[in-house]
Design an enzyme around this catalytic site. Structure first.
Site, mmCIF file in Angstrom:
data_model
loop_
_atom_site.group_PDB
_atom_site.id
_atom_site.type_symbol
_atom_site.label_atom_id
_atom_site.label_comp_id
_atom_site.label_asym_id
_atom_site.label_seq_id
_atom_site.Cartn_x
_atom_site.Cartn_y
_atom_site.Cartn_z
ATOM 1 C CG ASP A 133 8.082 -58.333 46.553
ATOM 2 O OD1 ASP A 133 8.560 -59.316 45.970
ATOM 3 O OD2 ASP A 133 7.394 -57.471 45.980
ATOM 4 C CB ALA A 137 8.601 -47.087 39.063
ATOM 5 C CE LYS A 184 3.284 -48.436 45.956
ATOM 6 N NZ LYS A 184 3.881 -49.558 46.728
ATOM 7 C CB ALA A 209 3.845 -51.721 40.041
ATOM 8 C CB SER A 210 -0.072 -54.814 39.171
ATOM 9 O OG SER A 210 0.373 -55.082 40.484
ATOM 10 C CB ILE A 211 -1.311 -52.015 43.180
ATOM 11 C CG1 ILE A 211 -1.950 -53.410 43.179
ATOM 12 C CG2 ILE A 211 -1.948 -51.146 44.258
ATOM 13 C CD1 ILE A 211 -1.857 -54.141 44.502
ATOM 14 C CB ALA A 212 0.616 -47.739 43.352
ATOM 15 C CD GLN A 213 1.489 -43.640 37.429
ATOM 16 O OE1 GLN A 213 1.344 -44.486 36.545
ATOM 17 N NE2 GLN A 213 1.346 -42.344 37.175
ATOM 18 C CB VAL A 214 6.944 -44.344 42.240
ATOM 19 C CG1 VAL A 214 7.827 -43.387 43.048
ATOM 20 C CG2 VAL A 214 6.517 -45.534 43.106
#
Length: 511
Positions: A290, A133, A155, A135-140
């Protein structure tokens, strides 16, 4: 602020907004004067070719923000929690803002992990996957520990993301300053304060130690909640730019077919999602802010697993009581009590009429209670409630806005799992339990006991504090006009507590 960089970012942002059609939508949401709208579009139309075209399948504003990059995507997500600033409709559009960006390479992630943990990747993990996955700040990444073979989720922050966000935040401040100068009517929305709020949230998300702490606290609060789970943080393998959690298998909350394949009671899960959110907000004063479907998994036994703890909400004890009494009043359709709570909390100016406010609240509540279960919406109620309170002069309260926005999202998740869920029936037992424990004689005695414990720590100084207070009051009687109702109540409680302490002391002396 660096002038040339910020001016270029302003032009590029404006050009992209114009090219994607987002300019007119945003200006309308901000209720900009017609003259300003014409000026803005006139200036940007000739240079729109400098803007980014974006994905034409997306709505204009989400299309523009996605095209402009990670900082703008995150800004849009956070603005979706502020309908008081961007309006209800635009906030709704921003809630579906895509946060799926191209991942960075496994090699870059490995380099960050090795640098942060001070060990070779192979020494820590026996397996380390490609990104699962982004996203805008990090990935997993999915990995397996070398030590015991357990699977974990790792992460990792995007390389250079801190520097990139810092540049864009500077540009946001510049844009906010320009808007305030050119559009005085926008000052009621406090553009620079909005950017400061965004900066605070993002700076917290850019330090994964803070998210790890949030996950750890949330897990501690909820560890006895049956049917709800928070993955455990591996602190030894977590740092400022890396966060390691236990891996949890399960179906995404958005995948109804996968959930049905688990052979679990989907209706019960929908009910539990809503009740857990209310329990965390009221009981703990700390909730997942969230809680959309992408951040929830359903385990094979039906357990709800929460993920991603970058945005959490906090409510103090007093606000929780106020919120619970407001909800309870609506559930009982006791609009007079709901009105009184608003006045007692100081949310509505004291010079407004309580009875008139109660009638306005009835106009909000009664139509909703007349609906069938599939149409009853607490989110709609809260939206109408904010409209009414705004008309009666209630100032914006950020913590309640965040709570309202999360309530809307959670209700959506619950309805996706069970379209026939009755929101009021589900919420009622949670709110009633909280009211029984925290409002009334039992709560008053508990509060008094807490106050006495605090006062006891100041025991040697109490005579001096009392003398100073009485001397000050003798010089300004009646109470000063700036003293709020809550302040006066607090002083009365202080006096009652002191009396209680003195009474207890006298009783012990003569016993």
């Amino acid at each position: 602020m660096r002038g040339p960089h910020n001016i270029w970012r302003l032009i590029r942002t404006g050009a992209t907004m114009e090219r994607t059609g987002a300019m007119s939508v945003a200006l309308e949401a901000m209720e900009a004067p017609r003259a300003f709208r014409i000026l803005a579009r006139t200036l940007m139309w000739p240079v729109q070719w400098l803007g980014i075209k974006g994905d034409s399948d997306q709505p204009p504003v989400t299309r523009a923000l996605t095209a402009l990059g990670p900082a703008y995507i995150k800004f849009g997500q956070i603005m979706s929690t502020r309908p008081d600033v961007v309006g209800t409709e635009l906030a709704r559009q921003l809630r579906v803002l895509q946060d799926e960006l191209p991942p960075f390479s496994r090699a870059k992630a490995a380099s960050t992990i090795e640098r942060e943990l001070g060990k070779p990747l192979d020494e820590v993990f026996s397996e380390f996957s490609e990104p699962v996955a982004a996203a805008s700040i990090a990935q997993v990444h999915r990995a397996r520990l070398q030590s015991d073979g357990k699977q974990v989720a790792v992460k990792v922050l995007r390389p250079g993301i801190e520097k990139a966000f810092r540049k864009d935040i500077d540009a946001f401040y510049f844009v906010a300053w320009v808007i305030e100068k050119l559009l005085p009517s926008s000052r009621r929305l406090r553009p620079r304060d909005v950017v400061a709020h965004f900066e605070g949230v993002v700076m917290g998300e850019l330090d994964l130690r803070l998210e790890s702490a949030s996950a750890s606290e949330f897990r501690a609060n909820t560890q006895n909640d049956e049917g709800f789970d928070v993955p455990k943080v591996d602190w030894e393998l977590s740092s400022r730019r890396v966060m390691t959690l236990e891996w949890v298998d399960g179906a995404p909350a958005s995948d109804i077919e996968a959930i049905d394949a688990l052979d679990v009671d989907r209706s019960a899960i929908g009910k539990r999602v809503l009740q857990m959110f209310l329990r965390h907000a009221l009981r703990d004063g700390y909730f997942h802010a969230d809680m959309h479907q992408g951040n929830l998994k359903i385990a094979s036994d039906g357990t709800i697993v929460a993920l991603d703890f970058g945005i959490m909400g906090a409510l103090d004890a007093y606000t929780r009581r106020v919120y619970a009494e407001i909800l309870y009043g609506f559930i009982r359709q006791d609009y007079t009590r709901v009105a009184e709570v608003h006045f007692e909390a100081g949310y509505v100016p004291a010079d407004r009429d309580v009875a008139e406010f109660a009638r306005a609240l009835r106009a909000v509540g009664d139509p909703i209670f007349g609906m069938d279960a599939t149409r009853i919406s607490m989110a709609r109620l809260l939206s109408y409630l904010f409209e009414v309170t705004e008309r009666f002069g209630m100032e914006t309260r950020t913590e309640l806005i965040l709570l309202q926005r999360t309530m809307v999202v959670v209700e959506g998740v619950s309805r996706s799992l069970d379209p026939h869920i009755n929101i009021w029936e589900v919420a009622k037992p949670i709110v009633e339990d909280y009211i029984k424990e925290n409002v009334g004689p039992k709560a008053m005695l508990r509060d008094l006991g807490s106050t006495v414990r605090v006062l006891s720590r100041f025991g040697p100084r109490l005579p001096e504090i009392a003398e100073n207070f009485l001397m000050a009051q003798s010089k300004q009687t009646p109470p000063p006009p700036h003293m709020s109702r809550r302040s006066r109540i607090a002083l009365l409680m202080l006096g009652a507590s002191v009396s209680a302490v003195l009474g207890a002391g006298v009783a012990l002396f003569f016993s």
